[in-house]
Design an enzyme around this catalytic site. Structure first.
Site, PDB file in Angstrom:
ATOM      1  N   ASP A 461      24.745  38.806  36.027  1.00 14.63           N
ATOM      2  CA  ASP A 461      24.813  38.389  34.625  1.00 14.63           C
ATOM      3  C   ASP A 461      26.240  38.446  34.099  1.00 14.63           C
ATOM      4  O   ASP A 461      27.018  39.338  34.460  1.00 14.63           O
ATOM      5  CB  ASP A 461      23.911  39.322  33.805  1.00 14.63           C
ATOM      6  CG  ASP A 461      23.877  38.969  32.341  1.00 14.63           C
ATOM      7  OD1 ASP A 461      23.408  37.873  32.012  1.00 14.63           O
ATOM      8  OD2 ASP A 461      24.330  39.799  31.522  1.00 14.63           O
ATOM      9  N   GLU A 514      26.111  33.933  37.163  1.00 20.63           N
ATOM     10  CA  GLU A 514      26.019  33.248  35.880  1.00 20.63           C
ATOM     11  C   GLU A 514      27.445  33.196  35.335  1.00 20.63           C
ATOM     12  O   GLU A 514      27.923  34.128  34.700  1.00 20.63           O
ATOM     13  CB  GLU A 514      25.104  33.991  34.909  1.00 20.63           C
ATOM     14  CG  GLU A 514      24.909  33.224  33.608  1.00 20.63           C
ATOM     15  CD  GLU A 514      24.765  34.092  32.380  1.00 20.63           C
ATOM     16  OE1 GLU A 514      24.409  33.565  31.317  1.00 20.63           O
ATOM     17  OE2 GLU A 514      25.026  35.303  32.465  1.00 20.63           O
TER      18      GLU A 514
END
Length: 792
Positions: A461, A514
């Protein structure tokens, strides 16, 4: 006859002797719960009548020392600032014998028991007990500890050698312990023949560390840990403490204040909002050997990969890990997805963070069960042929005062520079990636999830927030790196190390970034230097955020205006092969007022569903892997809420519009089925030879047509008509040597909820050149639909 021991000084407890030193006739019976204090024996008349042989002079008496702790040691132990409690507590050879010292707050008495020997220690006050036994060596012994109304026989935690080896300490000091969870935290074991739990914690700035838990009524005063050299690691083996016990570390900060902290390495936690760590040992036996053996056959970027993203706690609210294992694998397998991606499962205090503000990096959230229960879920998915990805959050952590923030009184896991430590967007703290122990904590954590829980991949993330020193910061709020640039060199090194370590240790896994910028080389090998002078970050795949934003922007326009935005659907092919991409329609796109995927589409309800179906088939045909968030597979109308989860009632046969939602779900199932069995859709995802435009410039028609190829040259032709009109006999150029094409998927068919305008007969090429190709076919293009054609 041995010499009579010299009496101890009046200011110290009298030295103690064993029962064997006193004649049997003079030894009173001793109840097991109340041993008689043993004192230095005086000359009995019987012994005094035995003359000493004149030729053997009596040796001088051995000088004795007081076994009681001196004032400085007592003070440090009382205030929790002693670095070496084992050096003063327990049993130690001293002149005159063996000194025994115990620190047992609230005890009324302490007795040493070693075989037949029982000796009550002197009460020195403040919970300290001591005594001197004229023994030649330190025996194996236990302690009888008397409290008001109870007597406990226990092992003395301070008679044990360190339970952490020199190699472990060396690797921790180097920041290269790839199995850090085996060295730090709470680990049940048998040590020196005694069962118990070893507690270790990294707290280099602490003045002292004590252990508090259910086993000592949350009073850590009598359970100080010892410091193991310059590594900053503190250790204590607690005999008799086993699985299920709750604990925390009480840390004395540099300023003398105290803080109670959960274990950063805890493998199990209490159910939030409770915050204690729990001693855990796994007993799970895996049944997924067949899955693990085959998962490394193809690298992820060359394999079929369609991902169903879900939030475990709200997929079907109220289900535990084991209950999810009864329902989730069957549902995902029926829909044909190859993998699930779980939003962060690591423990987090606030459910509304969806797991993205982690406090327990090594513990699956206790909201849904135990760590072994989570393993059961992963195992069930593997046995159903479904890979398991999980979101992993190494960028930041929350400021909760019982977790990582200023863990030992100073910035430890976070950067010491407040501007580098504070995350400007989320109110959290960023990890100090330049500190080797912090980097080790995170690298080992990535390995831990893959090895201990058989996770098949990590979606990392917020990578962009890690890579740039000026991320969400204004001028003056950040300091350039040593080269004057904005790149966070420490974060780059960390990501490279993490990826290299995971891929080396765990064959068949994939890491996914990401990353929302144009950073060069996210999925390039770490040893390949790019134009910017950096080696690749080493990820296997990267989320294509540009494709996601552009394509959703295009789809949001009314079809009459789409011709002005045609490039938003074609621009992705300009950079499609710069990285190995995943096309993500994730949870981020269906929350915070953004609406669900179907609600982004223009027009009435029929047109919205038609647009959605056409978009999904365009997405599945586009180079890159696919990711779809739960609820979007059946055109949920409301945006996602973690408190309610998907609107499953939309699929209830009693609901009048159930067929509308079931049609989209059936399309997703067929997309996945055709996708898995058509190598042209995934085999050359990262190779330009696997894609050719037929027409990418038919803006006035809102039409896109392209070919996908597999390694054998077999094609699939995908055509999207994103206007609400039927286009009869629409001519498309085709490659030579294909005798006929047949329709293998059409999003407008009646079973999906469409108008059922199809191409039922084979489409034979005509010798009319078109789109720069020698032959062409005439296709009927349904309104707001995507059609897939394959050679007949």
């Amino acid at each position: 006859m041995p010499p009579t021991p010299t009496a101890a000084p009046t200011s110290a407890p009298a030295p103690l002797t064993t029962a064997a030193d006193t004649p049997k006739a003079a030894t009173p019976a001793t109840p097991p719960t109340a041993p008689t204090p043993l004192t230095a024996p005086a000359k009995t008349p019987e012994l005094a009548t035995q003359p000493t042989p004149p030729a053997t002079p009596t040796p001088p008496p051995t000088p004795t020392v007081s076994p009681a702790l001196d004032a400085p040691d007592r003070d440090r132990l009382l205030h929790g600032t002693h670095h070496a409690p084992h050096s003063v507590l327990g049993a130690h050879p001293v002149p005159g014998g063996i000194a025994f010292r115990a620190f047992r707050p609230f005890a009324l008495g302490v007795t040493v028991v070693a075989g037949q020997l029982k000796a009550e220690l002197h009460n020195d006050g403040d919970g300290f007990f001591s005594g001197l036994l004229p023994l030649q060596g330190v025996p194996e012994y236990q302690l009888l500890v008397a409290y008001d109304g109870a007597v406990q026989e226990v092992e003395d935690a301070y008679r044990f050698l360190p339970a952490l080896g020199d190699l472990d300490l060396h690797l921790i000091g180097e920041g290269r312990h790839e199995e850090l969870w085996q060295a730090l935290g709470a680990r049940t074991m048998t040590h020196q023949g005694v069962t118990g739990t070893r507690f270790t914690v990294w707290a280099p700035d602490a003045q002292g560390v004590r252990l508090a838990g259910t086993f000592n009524f949350w009073d850590g005063t009598g359970a100080p840990l010892r410091s193991l050299g310059g590594t900053g690691v503190w250790e204590l083996f607690m005999p008799g403490v086993g699985e299920g016990e709750l604990y925390k570390f009480e840390i004395t900060r540099p300023d003398g204040s105290k803080t109670m902290r959960a274990d950063p390495m805890a493998r199990r936690t209490e159910v939030p909002p409770a915050t204690s760590s729990i001693v855990h040992a796994s007993h799970y036996e895996w049944n997924d050997a067949e899955w693990l053996a085959q998962r490394a056959e193809l690298p992820a970027h060359k394999a079929p990969l369609s991902i169903y993203e879900l939030h475990l706690a709200s997929w079907r609210p109220g289900l535990t890990y084991r209950q999810l294992a009864e329902q989730l694998p069957a549902y995902v397998k029926d829909l044909g997805f190859t993998h699930v991606e779980m939003m962060p499962v690591a423990e987090h205090p606030y459910g509304g963070s969806w797991g993205y503000q982690v406090t327990g990096f090594y513990a699956p959230t206790a909201r849904l069960g135990t760590p072994d229960d989570f393993k059961f879920l992963v195992d069930a998915l593997h046995q159903a042929g479904i890979g398991v990805l999980m979101d992993w959050v190494p960028a930041h952590f929350p400021r909760d005062d019982w977790a990582l923030a200023e863990f030992d009184g100073r910035p430890l896991y976070e950067h010491e520079d407040p501007l580098r430590a504070a995350h400007p967007d989320w109110g959290t703290l960023e990890f100090d990636f330049g500190r080797r122990e912090v980097r080790n904590f995170l690298v080992a954590n990535a390995v831990y999830w893959c090895e201990e829980f058989h996770i098949d991949g990590l979606r990392v993330d917020a990578v962009a927030s890690m890579l740039y020193l000026d991320y969400s910061r204004e001028p003056g709020q950040w300091t350039p790196n040593e080269h004057g640039g904005r790149e966070n060199l420490d974060a780059v090194a960390f990501l490279q190390e993490m990826n290299a370590t995971v891929y080396r240790r765990v064959p068949g896994v994939v890491t996914i970034a990401e990353e929302s910028t144009a950073w060069d080389g996210v999925t390039r090998a770490t040893h390949h230097i790019g134009p910017g002078g950096f080696g690749g970050l080493g990820f296997g795949l990267k989320w294509n955020m540009g494709w996601m934003h552009d394509s959703l922007d295009y789809m949001a326009h009314d079809p009459v205006h789409r011709r002005h935005h045609h490039g938003e659907m074609t621009f992705s092919m300009v950079y499609a092969y710069s990285e190995n991409y995943v096309l993500p329609i994730s949870h981020d796109e269906v929350v915070h007022g953004k609406g669900s995927l179907v609600s982004k589409m223009p027009g009435d309800w029929w047109q919205q569903r038609a647009n959605l179906r056409a978009y999904l088939a365009f997405m599945w045909a586009h180079p890159g892997k696919q990711l779809l968030f739960m609820g979007q597979e059946f055109a949920q109308g409301a945006e996602w809420s973690e408190t309610n989860g998907p609107d499953w009632w939309l699929l209830d046969p009693s609901y009048s519009a159930e067929a509308d939602h079931r049609g989209v779900r059936d399309l997703v199932r067929d997309l996945n089925t055709v996708y898995r069995h058509t190598p042209a859709l995934w085999q050359l995802d990262t190779d330009p030879s696997g894609f050719q435009w037929i027409t990418g410039d038919a803006a006035e028609d809102n039409v896109f047509a392209f070919l996908r190829y597999d390694t054998d040259g077999s094609p699939l032709l995908a055509v999207s008509n994103l206007s609400p009109v039927v286009r009869h006999d629409y001519r498309l150029g085709t490659p030579e040597d294909i005798p006929a094409w047949h329709e293998t998927l059409n999003t407008d068919t009646a079973r999906y909820g469409g108008s059922d305008i199809t191409n039922p007969d084979p489409l034979k090429p005509e010798p009319q050149p078109w789109h720069g190709r020698p032959t062409s076919i005439r296709v009927t293009l349904p309104p707001l639909a995507t059609v897939w054609l394959r050679p007949a």
